[in-house]
Design an enzyme around this catalytic site. Structure first.
Site, mmCIF file in Angstrom:
data_model
loop_
_atom_site.group_PDB
_atom_site.id
_atom_site.type_symbol
_atom_site.label_atom_id
_atom_site.label_comp_id
_atom_site.label_asym_id
_atom_site.label_seq_id
_atom_site.Cartn_x
_atom_site.Cartn_y
_atom_site.Cartn_z
ATOM 1 N N ASP A 1 -12.547 -8.658 4.136
ATOM 2 C CA ASP A 1 -13.909 -8.425 3.324
ATOM 3 C C ASP A 1 -14.442 -10.024 3.373
ATOM 4 O O ASP A 1 -15.661 -10.130 3.567
ATOM 5 C CB ASP A 1 -13.675 -8.143 1.985
ATOM 6 C CG ASP A 1 -13.904 -6.646 1.716
ATOM 7 O OD1 ASP A 1 -13.791 -6.098 2.684
ATOM 8 O OD2 ASP A 1 -14.453 -6.258 0.669
ATOM 9 N N LYS B 1 2.693 -15.466 2.642
ATOM 10 C CA LYS B 1 2.837 -16.293 1.319
ATOM 11 C C LYS B 1 4.480 -16.544 1.453
ATOM 12 O O LYS B 1 5.293 -15.968 0.379
ATOM 13 C CB LYS B 1 2.442 -15.180 0.115
ATOM 14 C CG LYS B 1 2.568 -16.027 -1.175
ATOM 15 C CD LYS B 1 1.559 -16.941 -1.305
ATOM 16 C CE LYS B 1 1.530 -17.921 -2.589
ATOM 17 N NZ LYS B 1 0.644 -18.971 -2.800
ATOM 18 N N ASP C 1 -3.514 -18.126 0.270
ATOM 19 C CA ASP C 1 -4.325 -18.877 -0.551
ATOM 20 C C ASP C 1 -5.036 -19.834 0.184
ATOM 21 O O ASP C 1 -6.429 -20.056 0.378
ATOM 22 C CB ASP C 1 -3.598 -19.567 -1.956
ATOM 23 C CG ASP C 1 -2.564 -20.142 -1.510
ATOM 24 O OD1 ASP C 1 -2.072 -20.064 -0.418
ATOM 25 O OD2 ASP C 1 -1.923 -20.799 -2.459
ATOM 26 N N ASP D 1 -6.764 -6.842 3.916
ATOM 27 C CA ASP D 1 -7.782 -6.164 3.206
ATOM 28 C C ASP D 1 -8.708 -7.144 2.739
ATOM 29 O O ASP D 1 -9.971 -7.085 2.620
ATOM 30 C CB ASP D 1 -7.160 -5.239 1.836
ATOM 31 C CG ASP D 1 -8.155 -4.587 1.303
ATOM 32 O OD1 ASP D 1 -9.206 -4.135 1.881
ATOM 33 O OD2 ASP D 1 -7.974 -4.512 0.077
ATOM 34 N N TYR E 1 0.926 -1.255 0.067
ATOM 35 C CA TYR E 1 -0.168 -0.190 0.116
ATOM 36 C C TYR E 1 0.952 1.380 -0.189
ATOM 37 O O TYR E 1 0.419 2.251 -0.575
ATOM 38 C CB TYR E 1 -0.716 -0.062 1.250
ATOM 39 C CG TYR E 1 -2.218 -0.615 1.156
ATOM 40 C CD1 TYR E 1 -2.438 -2.083 0.706
ATOM 41 C CD2 TYR E 1 -3.541 0.103 1.130
ATOM 42 C CE1 TYR E 1 -3.740 -2.247 0.544
ATOM 43 C CE2 TYR E 1 -4.717 -0.496 0.947
ATOM 44 C CZ TYR E 1 -4.684 -1.793 0.835
ATOM 45 O OH TYR E 1 -5.859 -2.218 0.543
HETATM 46 C C1 IPM Z 1 -10.723 -0.868 3.584
HETATM 47 C C2 IPM Z 1 -10.725 -0.337 2.028
HETATM 48 C C3 IPM Z 1 -9.742 0.487 2.035
HETATM 49 C C4 IPM Z 1 -8.413 -0.246 2.116
HETATM 50 C C5 IPM Z 1 -9.715 1.364 0.411
HETATM 51 C C6 IPM Z 1 -11.097 2.224 0.691
HETATM 52 C C7 IPM Z 1 -8.585 2.292 0.372
HETATM 53 O O1 IPM Z 1 -10.948 -1.232 1.240
HETATM 54 O O2 IPM Z 1 -10.429 -0.235 4.530
HETATM 55 O O3 IPM Z 1 -10.558 -2.243 3.611
HETATM 56 O O4 IPM Z 1 -7.840 -0.873 1.036
HETATM 57 O O5 IPM Z 1 -7.772 -0.379 3.052
HETATM 58 MG MG MG Z 2 -10.979 -3.260 2.229
#
Ligand code: IPM
Ligand code: MG
Length: 357
Positions: free
Chosen positions: A252, A192, A224, A248, A142
């Protein structure tokens, strides 16, 4: 207790859900005899529109002076065409970096009240899902340099750098082990290392740090495999420790399998200074301004703010209990709606929680 909280309403559904979150915090303060002063500042697309910058200096200043930062969400199609350094997301990345918020805690929990919404097969869900992703937040690909877009040998070429120092790895590993001590005492480190040098260092430093935490069980998975295990049997996880990009993606995944992305809060903490508390979900521009958004992830982020930011556990418990009562009483926003429940809008959902506080 007298504290200042900086509100960052951001974009899309951000302002509506943060209004509900702030109301719940204000009511909690009143109930427990605290004083919370609320400040507000611009971030994301709203800041781009007003000032030309996704993170104005004034916002950073206000956040630094506050005791906690309470953010909802940034971004939307309206700003898709702005140059990369002015994208709303840069505001979020910028405030994380400016406040040194290297530790991102993202709990994913299957509430019994919402078991029907879970995306997993019932026999898998029955084993339970109660984990927390501890994601490193200010390093990795990042922020790594060099990065860029250029022409090499006549071909457009994009490049980024995955990079971690041992110190960056050690401090997030400490957060993961300390978090595990307050839970089921299991850490799974995800990397990884079969391919990446960065990950080999990651694993080495996590193993070294673990020497101080012999009471915590440590395991390792390649990313993975971890992504696969998360859907196959999430009950095996307690604390998942991982870097910025893997965290990240996995956070999710962990949150959506609960079936209620609109329910999950997060905390981002540094070594000192204010923490930042925000829902895991995004700004949902498609339903913005329609009073349809689910404010519960934001309200629960407010509970994390009180517990982790201010050390107010009883107050945080109270908010979480009010949310669960609201769900048990059958109130649902559209994203978690099921047959036989009562559909409510964002504002009404906030009010139902307030009534149960
Ligand atoms: C998160 C989001 C952010 C990230 C984006 C919006 C920059 O996806 O907080 O998970 O990638 O960290
Ligand atoms: Mg995210």
């Amino acid at each position: 207790m007298h504290k200042t909280i900086c509100l960052l309403p951001g974009d899309g559904i951000g302002p509506e859900i943060l209004t509900q979150g702030a109301c719940v915090l204000a009511a909690t303060a009143q109930k427990f005899g605290h004083i919370f002063d609320f400040e507000e500042a611009l971030i994301g697309g709203a800041a781009v529109d007003a000032t030309g910058e996704p993170l104005p200096a004034e916002t950073v200043e206000k956040c630094r002076k506050a005791d906690a930062v309470y953010l909802s969400a940034v971004g939307g199609p309206k700003w898709d065409a702005v140059p990369p350094e002015k994208r709303p997301e840069k505001g979020l990345l910028g405030i994380r970096k400016a406040l040194g918020l290297f530790a991102n805690l993202r709990p994913a929990l299957l509430l019994p009240e919402l078991a029907g919404a879970c995306l997993l097969r019932p026999d898998v869900a029955a084993r339970g899902l109660d984990l927390i992703v501890v994601r490193e937040l200010t390093g990795d690909i990042y922020f790594g340099e060099p990065r860029g877009l250029e022409t090499r040998d006549g071909l457009r070429t994009g490049f980024n750098t995955m990079i971690y120092t041992e110190e960056e790895i050690r401090r997030i590993a400490v957060v993961a082990f300390e978090t595990a001590r307050k839970r089921r005492k299991k850490v799974c480190s995800v990397e990884k290392s079969n391919v990446l040098e960065t990950s080999r260092l990651w694993k080495e430093v996590v193993l070294e740090t673990h020497r101080e935490y012999a009471d915590v069980e440590l395991s390792h998975l390649y990313v993975d495999n971890a992504a696969m295990q998360l859907v196959r049997d999430p009950s095996q996880f307690d604390v998942i420790l991982t870097g910025n990009i893997f965290g990240d993606i996995l956070s999710d995944e962990a949150s959506v399998i609960t079936g209620s992305l609109g329910m999950l809060p997060s905390a981002s903490l540094g070594a000192s200074g204010p923490g930042l508390f925000e829902p895991v979900h995004g700004s949902a521009p498609d339903i913005a301004g329609q009073d349809k958004a689910n404010p519960l992830a934001t309200i629960l982020s407010g509970a994390m703010l009180l517990r982790l930011g201010f050390g107010l556990s009883a107050e945080a418990d109270c908010i979480e209990a009010a949310v669960r009562r609201t769900l048990a009483d059958g109130y649902r926003t559209g994203d978690i709606m099921e047959a036989g429940k009562t559909l409510v809008g964002c504002e009404e959902m906030g009010r139902k929680v307030l009534e149960r506080l």
